[in-house]
Design a protein around this motif. Structure first.
Motif, PDB file in Angstrom:
ATOM      1  N   PRO A  66     -24.786 -23.446  19.510  1.00 49.54           N
ATOM      2  CA  PRO A  66     -23.840 -22.323  19.390  1.00 49.54           C
ATOM      3  C   PRO A  66     -22.561 -22.646  18.624  1.00 49.54           C
ATOM      4  CG  PRO A  66     -24.560 -22.595  21.666  1.00 49.54           C
ATOM      5  CD  PRO A  66     -25.029 -23.789  20.910  1.00 49.54           C
ATOM      6  N   PHE A  67     -22.157 -23.895  18.606  1.00 45.58           N
ATOM      7  CA  PHE A  67     -20.828 -24.208  18.083  1.00 45.58           C
ATOM      8  C   PHE A  67     -20.686 -24.015  16.573  1.00 45.58           C
ATOM      9  CE2 PHE A  67     -21.198 -26.335  22.202  1.00 45.58           C
ATOM     10  CZ  PHE A  67     -20.208 -25.612  22.861  1.00 45.58           C
ATOM     11  N   PRO A  68     -21.673 -24.332  15.740  1.00 41.81           N
ATOM     12  CA  PRO A  68     -21.542 -23.962  14.321  1.00 41.81           C
ATOM     13  C   PRO A  68     -21.438 -22.436  14.132  1.00 41.81           C
ATOM     14  CG  PRO A  68     -23.230 -25.633  14.578  1.00 41.81           C
ATOM     15  CD  PRO A  68     -22.844 -25.185  15.966  1.00 41.81           C
ATOM     16  N   PHE A  69     -22.164 -21.686  14.957  1.00 46.49           N
ATOM     17  CA  PHE A  69     -22.093 -20.219  14.916  1.00 46.49           C
ATOM     18  C   PHE A  69     -20.683 -19.748  15.257  1.00 46.49           C
ATOM     19  CE2 PHE A  69     -22.746 -16.213  17.435  1.00 46.49           C
ATOM     20  CZ  PHE A  69     -23.058 -15.371  16.374  1.00 46.49           C
ATOM     21  N   TYR A  70     -20.131 -20.251  16.367  1.00 44.85           N
ATOM     22  CA  TYR A  70     -18.775 -19.859  16.758  1.00 44.85           C
ATOM     23  C   TYR A  70     -17.763 -20.258  15.685  1.00 44.85           C
ATOM     24  CZ  TYR A  70     -20.819 -19.489  21.463  1.00 44.85           C
ATOM     25  OH  TYR A  70     -21.598 -19.177  22.544  1.00 44.85           O
ATOM     26  N   PHE A  71     -17.905 -21.450  15.134  1.00 50.19           N
ATOM     27  CA  PHE A  71     -16.998 -21.907  14.088  1.00 50.19           C
ATOM     28  C   PHE A  71     -17.058 -20.972  12.880  1.00 50.19           C
ATOM     29  CE2 PHE A  71     -16.183 -24.322  10.199  1.00 50.19           C
ATOM     30  CZ  PHE A  71     -14.898 -24.784  10.453  1.00 50.19           C
ATOM     31  N   TRP A  72     -18.263 -20.631  12.463  1.00 52.39           N
ATOM     32  CA  TRP A  72     -18.429 -19.739  11.322  1.00 52.39           C
ATOM     33  C   TRP A  72     -17.779 -18.383  11.593  1.00 52.39           C
ATOM     34  CZ3 TRP A  72     -22.071 -15.484  10.732  1.00 52.39           C
ATOM     35  CH2 TRP A  72     -22.031 -14.916   9.449  1.00 52.39           C
ATOM     36  N   VAL A 104     -22.563  -7.568  18.927  1.00 54.13           N
ATOM     37  CA  VAL A 104     -23.615  -8.339  18.261  1.00 54.13           C
ATOM     38  C   VAL A 104     -23.404  -9.828  18.532  1.00 54.13           C
ATOM     39  CG1 VAL A 104     -24.696  -8.906  16.052  1.00 54.13           C
ATOM     40  CG2 VAL A 104     -23.953  -6.558  16.507  1.00 54.13           C
ATOM     41  N   MET A 105     -22.147 -10.274  18.444  1.00 57.89           N
ATOM     42  CA  MET A 105     -21.851 -11.682  18.749  1.00 57.89           C
ATOM     43  C   MET A 105     -22.253 -12.016  20.182  1.00 57.89           C
ATOM     44  SD  MET A 105     -18.257 -13.723  18.881  1.00 57.89           S
ATOM     45  CE  MET A 105     -18.230 -15.460  19.363  1.00 57.89           C
ATOM     46  N   ALA A 106     -21.942 -11.119  21.120  1.00 56.13           N
ATOM     47  CA  ALA A 106     -22.304 -11.351  22.525  1.00 56.13           C
ATOM     48  C   ALA A 106     -23.817 -11.518  22.667  1.00 56.13           C
ATOM     49  CB  ALA A 106     -21.795 -10.212  23.404  1.00 56.13           C
ATOM     50  N   ASN A 107     -24.585 -10.666  22.003  1.00 55.95           N
ATOM     51  CA  ASN A 107     -26.045 -10.757  22.094  1.00 55.95           C
ATOM     52  C   ASN A 107     -26.559 -12.071  21.524  1.00 55.95           C
ATOM     53  OD1 ASN A 107     -26.254  -8.256  23.345  1.00 55.95           O
ATOM     54  ND2 ASN A 107     -26.511  -7.165  21.417  1.00 55.95           N
ATOM     55  N   VAL A 108     -26.066 -12.457  20.355  1.00 59.62           N
ATOM     56  CA  VAL A 108     -26.483 -13.725  19.761  1.00 59.62           C
ATOM     57  C   VAL A 108     -26.045 -14.890  20.649  1.00 59.62           C
ATOM     58  CG1 VAL A 108     -26.203 -15.268  17.771  1.00 59.62           C
ATOM     59  CG2 VAL A 108     -26.493 -12.803  17.409  1.00 59.62           C
ATOM     60  N   SER A 109     -24.831 -14.809  21.186  1.00 58.79           N
ATOM     61  CA  SER A 109     -24.314 -15.873  22.055  1.00 58.79           C
ATOM     62  C   SER A 109     -25.162 -16.038  23.309  1.00 58.79           C
ATOM     63  CB  SER A 109     -22.858 -15.593  22.437  1.00 58.79           C
ATOM     64  OG  SER A 109     -22.035 -15.633  21.292  1.00 58.79           O
ATOM     65  N   HIS A 110     -25.625 -14.925  23.880  1.00 59.12           N
ATOM     66  CA  HIS A 110     -26.489 -15.020  25.060  1.00 59.12           C
ATOM     67  C   HIS A 110     -27.813 -15.697  24.722  1.00 59.12           C
ATOM     68  CE1 HIS A 110     -23.898 -11.578  26.597  1.00 59.12           C
ATOM     69  NE2 HIS A 110     -23.628 -12.613  27.360  1.00 59.12           N
ATOM     70  N   LEU A 111     -28.351 -15.395  23.564  1.00 58.93           N
ATOM     71  CA  LEU A 111     -29.578 -16.057  23.126  1.00 58.93           C
ATOM     72  C   LEU A 111     -29.338 -17.560  22.929  1.00 58.93           C
ATOM     73  CD1 LEU A 111     -32.532 -15.833  22.177  1.00 58.93           C
ATOM     74  CD2 LEU A 111     -31.636 -15.444  19.876  1.00 58.93           C
ATOM     75  N   LEU A 112     -28.214 -17.915  22.314  1.00 59.67           N
ATOM     76  CA  LEU A 112     -27.887 -19.326  22.118  1.00 59.67           C
ATOM     77  C   LEU A 112     -27.627 -20.038  23.444  1.00 59.67           C
ATOM     78  CD1 LEU A 112     -25.661 -19.029  18.934  1.00 59.67           C
ATOM     79  CD2 LEU A 112     -27.940 -20.057  19.088  1.00 59.67           C
ATOM     80  N   LYS A 113     -27.067 -19.340  24.414  1.00 58.36           N
ATOM     81  CA  LYS A 113     -26.859 -19.915  25.754  1.00 58.36           C
ATOM     82  C   LYS A 113     -28.209 -20.221  26.388  1.00 58.36           C
ATOM     83  CE  LYS A 113     -23.354 -20.257  27.091  1.00 58.36           C
ATOM     84  NZ  LYS A 113     -22.492 -21.389  26.770  1.00 58.36           N
ATOM     85  N   THR A 147     -13.411 -11.249  24.808  1.00 54.85           N
ATOM     86  CA  THR A 147     -14.108 -12.513  24.994  1.00 54.85           C
ATOM     87  C   THR A 147     -14.841 -12.930  23.728  1.00 54.85           C
ATOM     88  OG1 THR A 147     -14.393 -12.013  27.340  1.00 54.85           O
ATOM     89  CG2 THR A 147     -15.801 -13.724  26.430  1.00 54.85           C
ATOM     90  N   TYR A 148     -15.426 -11.952  23.049  1.00 52.98           N
ATOM     91  CA  TYR A 148     -16.239 -12.252  21.875  1.00 52.98           C
ATOM     92  C   TYR A 148     -15.502 -11.903  20.579  1.00 52.98           C
ATOM     93  CZ  TYR A 148     -19.941 -13.274  25.132  1.00 52.98           C
ATOM     94  OH  TYR A 148     -20.679 -13.833  26.137  1.00 52.98           O
ATOM     95  N   TYR A 149     -14.345 -12.549  20.393  1.00 58.54           N
ATOM     96  CA  TYR A 149     -13.616 -12.603  19.114  1.00 58.54           C
ATOM     97  C   TYR A 149     -13.200 -11.259  18.546  1.00 58.54           C
ATOM     98  CZ  TYR A 149     -14.991 -17.561  18.725  1.00 58.54           C
ATOM     99  OH  TYR A 149     -15.177 -18.902  18.919  1.00 58.54           O
ATOM    100  N   GLY A 150     -13.044 -10.249  19.394  1.00 58.35           N
ATOM    101  CA  GLY A 150     -12.643  -8.937  18.894  1.00 58.35           C
ATOM    102  C   GLY A 150     -11.391  -8.979  18.039  1.00 58.35           C
ATOM    103  N   VAL A 151     -10.414  -9.789  18.442  1.00 61.04           N
ATOM    104  CA  VAL A 151      -9.173  -9.873  17.655  1.00 61.04           C
ATOM    105  C   VAL A 151      -9.451 -10.412  16.253  1.00 61.04           C
ATOM    106  CG1 VAL A 151      -8.443 -12.199  18.395  1.00 61.04           C
ATOM    107  CG2 VAL A 151      -6.726 -10.488  17.796  1.00 61.04           C
TER     108      VAL A 151
END
Length: 177
Positions: free
Chosen positions: A23-29, A50-59, A105-109
């Motif tokens: 997950p960390f390269p994804f979050y960094f990107w 969409v980020m939340a969904n991808v993040s749950h899959l990566l978790k 939580t999922y980078y909205g800002v």
């Protein structure tokens, strides 16, 4: 025969380490290129959702990776330190989500959303409470998971704490309307 078993353990270790850090390269990107994510999501799709969904899959990938190297360590009951570390860590995670919601939580800002500044506990008391809670929960599992994977996963969170501490508001995305 023993050599084949060692080779399989090495392969599983590489698989597990890759899954733990996935997950960390994804979050960094996403953090460093939020506009590209907003554009990739397209008009009408919430980039935080969409980020939340991808993040749950990566978790899920992370947990399956850990299970692949931890099945020999599983035992019950856990040591006494498990309960306070795990429960308080999860409390912090749930509290952050409760206060910030999915978009916060999922980078909205970073994706151009207006997210209100939160000062209620644990914010203002614990720096990066979601990451601290996650690391506490991981440390709670030390009796079940080999140390190197807990360390690797925790270092991923420490890396993201560092990356997110260097935010430049000028690099925030503009939502597609």
């Amino acid at each position: 025969m023993r050599e084949r078993e060692r080779e399989r353990e090495r392969e599983m270790g590489i698989f597990a380490a890759t899954g733990v850090i996935a997950p960390f390269p994804f979050y960094f990107w996403l953090w460093t290129n939020p506009q590209s994510w907003v554009e990739l999501c397209g008009k009408g799709r919430d980039p935080s959702k969409v980020m939340a969904n991808v993040s749950h899959l990566l978790k899920l990938v992370q947990f399956l990776s850990l299970f692949s190297v931890s099945y020999n360590y599983l035992s019950w009951p856990p040591p006494l330190y498990f309960w306070p570390l795990f429960l308080f860590g999860q409390f912090l995670n749930f509290r952050v989500y409760q206060l910030l919601g999915e978009s916060g939580t999922y980078y909205g800002v970073r994706f151009g959303k207006n997210i209100s500044w939160v000062t209620e506990f644990p914010f203002g008391v614990i720096r990066d409470p979601q990451y601290v809670g996650s690391i506490m929960s991981l440390l709670a599992c030390l009796s079940w998971v080999p140390f190197q994977y807990i360390l690797l996963w925790s270092l991923g969170y420490v890396f993201m704490i560092y990356v997110e501490s260097k935010e430049d508001p000028a690099t925030r995305a503009k939502l597609i309307s």
